[in-house]
Enzyme design. Structure first.
Site, PDB file in Angstrom:
ATOM      1  N   ASP A  31       0.849  -1.189   0.000  1.00 23.88           N
ATOM      2  CA  ASP A  31       0.000   0.000   0.000  1.00 23.88           C
ATOM      3  C   ASP A  31       0.892   1.249   0.000  1.00 23.88           C
ATOM      4  O   ASP A  31       1.882   1.316   0.721  1.00 23.88           O
ATOM      5  CB  ASP A  31      -0.908  -0.021   1.234  1.00 23.88           C
ATOM      6  CG  ASP A  31      -2.055   0.958   1.141  1.00 23.88           C
ATOM      7  OD1 ASP A  31      -3.217   0.511   1.080  1.00 23.88           O
ATOM      8  OD2 ASP A  31      -1.802   2.190   1.121  1.00 23.88           O
ATOM      9  N   ASN A  87     -13.176  -3.200   2.161  1.00 21.39           N
ATOM     10  CA  ASN A  87     -14.207  -2.160   2.232  1.00 21.39           C
ATOM     11  C   ASN A  87     -15.049  -2.137   0.962  1.00 21.39           C
ATOM     12  O   ASN A  87     -14.514  -2.264  -0.145  1.00 21.39           O
ATOM     13  CB  ASN A  87     -13.545  -0.784   2.407  1.00 21.39           C
ATOM     14  CG  ASN A  87     -12.689  -0.712   3.657  1.00 21.39           C
ATOM     15  OD1 ASN A  87     -13.032  -1.293   4.685  1.00 21.39           O
ATOM     16  ND2 ASN A  87     -11.559  -0.014   3.573  1.00 21.39           N
ATOM     17  N   HIS A 100     -10.415  -4.996  -3.598  1.00 17.86           N
ATOM     18  CA  HIS A 100      -9.101  -5.341  -3.045  1.00 17.86           C
ATOM     19  C   HIS A 100      -9.259  -5.747  -1.591  1.00 17.86           C
ATOM     20  O   HIS A 100     -10.213  -5.350  -0.921  1.00 17.86           O
ATOM     21  CB  HIS A 100      -8.113  -4.176  -3.166  1.00 17.86           C
ATOM     22  CG  HIS A 100      -8.631  -2.898  -2.592  1.00 17.86           C
ATOM     23  ND1 HIS A 100      -9.499  -2.073  -3.288  1.00 17.86           N
ATOM     24  CD2 HIS A 100      -8.442  -2.316  -1.389  1.00 17.86           C
ATOM     25  CE1 HIS A 100      -9.807  -1.034  -2.526  1.00 17.86           C
ATOM     26  NE2 HIS A 100      -9.194  -1.156  -1.364  1.00 17.86           N
ATOM     27  N   HIS A 102      -7.176  -5.786   2.101  1.00 14.59           N
ATOM     28  CA  HIS A 102      -6.024  -5.265   2.829  1.00 14.59           C
ATOM     29  C   HIS A 102      -5.412  -6.371   3.678  1.00 14.59           C
ATOM     30  O   HIS A 102      -6.126  -7.058   4.419  1.00 14.59           O
ATOM     31  CB  HIS A 102      -6.446  -4.147   3.784  1.00 14.59           C
ATOM     32  CG  HIS A 102      -6.948  -2.909   3.101  1.00 14.59           C
ATOM     33  ND1 HIS A 102      -6.184  -1.783   2.965  1.00 14.59           N
ATOM     34  CD2 HIS A 102      -8.141  -2.635   2.522  1.00 14.59           C
ATOM     35  CE1 HIS A 102      -6.886  -0.849   2.335  1.00 14.59           C
ATOM     36  NE2 HIS A 102      -8.078  -1.344   2.058  1.00 14.59           N
TER      37      HIS A 102
HETATM   38  P1  AMP Z   1      -9.817   1.391   0.375  1.00 13.51           P
HETATM   39  O1  AMP Z   1      -9.977   2.632   1.235  1.00 13.51           O
HETATM   40  O2  AMP Z   1     -10.226   0.127   1.036  1.00 13.51           O
HETATM   41  O3  AMP Z   1     -10.480   1.590  -0.981  1.00 13.51           O
HETATM   42  O4  AMP Z   1      -8.261   1.241   0.159  1.00 13.51           O
HETATM   43  C1  AMP Z   1      -7.556   1.839  -0.876  1.00 13.51           C
HETATM   44  C2  AMP Z   1      -6.103   1.712  -0.518  1.00 13.51           C
HETATM   45  O5  AMP Z   1      -5.341   1.852  -1.704  1.00 13.51           O
HETATM   46  C3  AMP Z   1      -5.593   2.786   0.465  1.00 13.51           C
HETATM   47  O6  AMP Z   1      -5.029   2.147   1.602  1.00 13.51           O
HETATM   48  C4  AMP Z   1      -4.545   3.541  -0.352  1.00 13.51           C
HETATM   49  O7  AMP Z   1      -3.445   3.950   0.429  1.00 13.51           O
HETATM   50  C5  AMP Z   1      -4.153   2.527  -1.402  1.00 13.51           C
HETATM   51  N1  AMP Z   1      -3.684   3.089  -2.671  1.00 13.51           N
HETATM   52  C6  AMP Z   1      -4.265   4.052  -3.416  1.00 13.51           C
HETATM   53  N2  AMP Z   1      -3.541   4.291  -4.519  1.00 13.51           N
HETATM   54  C7  AMP Z   1      -2.490   3.447  -4.481  1.00 13.51           C
HETATM   55  C8  AMP Z   1      -1.371   3.215  -5.350  1.00 13.51           C
HETATM   56  N3  AMP Z   1      -1.185   3.901  -6.477  1.00 13.51           N
HETATM   57  N4  AMP Z   1      -0.476   2.259  -4.979  1.00 13.51           N
HETATM   58  C9  AMP Z   1      -0.637   1.564  -3.821  1.00 13.51           C
HETATM   59  N5  AMP Z   1      -1.661   1.740  -2.982  1.00 13.51           N
HETATM   60  C10 AMP Z   1      -2.574   2.662  -3.296  1.00 13.51           C
END
Ligand code: AMP
Ligand code: ZN
Length: 137
Positions: A31, A87, A100, A102
């Site tokens: 992340d 989420n 996705h 986590h």
């Molecule tokens: P969610 O809030 O469950 O949709 O999680 C999205 C996650 O994606 C967050 O923890 C972000 O930090 C992560 N994220 C967003 N853009 C990127 C990226 N380009 N590379 C890696 N992680 C990302």
């Protein structure tokens, strides 16, 4: 692949990422804004907005992969615990609308709350019964 979806581009390799594991179905990346050391995301290579769109077979494979990686990451990172989070919908904290999971290694005193932070409702027995009956339908 969905146009303008950042995780489609990351999963396909079009946008570089810190990939820790890849197979024909998933890419697992670190992340970009980690909540702990090793915070990673399991991203299917096909685009599904959320769990509602995710085929059962892919959901099963994602969970098996989460289990394997949790064991591997715990061993390598020497973490003390592990959260697996997912989420769906803005109201639930989803910010990237490509499914996705986590993978969140947890450490003693890592600065996060021990328990995920939710408010608790004070529901009556009648309300619980009503919800229970609705969900049994
Ligand atoms: P969610 O809030 O469950 O949709 O999680 C999205 C996650 O994606 C967050 O923890 C972000 O930090 C992560 N994220 C967003 N853009 C990127 C990226 N380009 N590379 C890696 N992680 C990302
Ligand atoms: Zn996508």
């Amino acid at each position: 692949m969905k146009e303008n979806c950042i995780f489609c581009k990351i999963a396909s390799g079009e946008i570089p990422s810190k990939t820790i594991y890849e197979n024909h179905e998933f890419r697992v990346i670190l992340d970009i804004n980690p909540a702990s050391k090793g915070h990673a995301l399991i991203i299917p290579k096909e685009h599904y907005n959320d769990i509602y769109e995710l085929p059962e077979e892919v959901a099963g494979h994602a969970m098996i992969l989460a289990k394997k990686l949790a064991a591997h990451m715990t061993k390598v990172l020497n973490c003390d615990g592990f959260n697996i989070l997912q989420n769906n919908g803005e109201v639930a904290g989803q910010t990237v609308f490509h499914f996705h999971m986590h993978l969140l290694p947890r450490y003693d005193k890592d600065g996060n709350q021990d328990k995920l932070c939710f408010n608790h409702l004070d529901l009556s027995q009648e309300e619980l019964e009503e919800i229970c009956q609705k969900l049994q339908q």
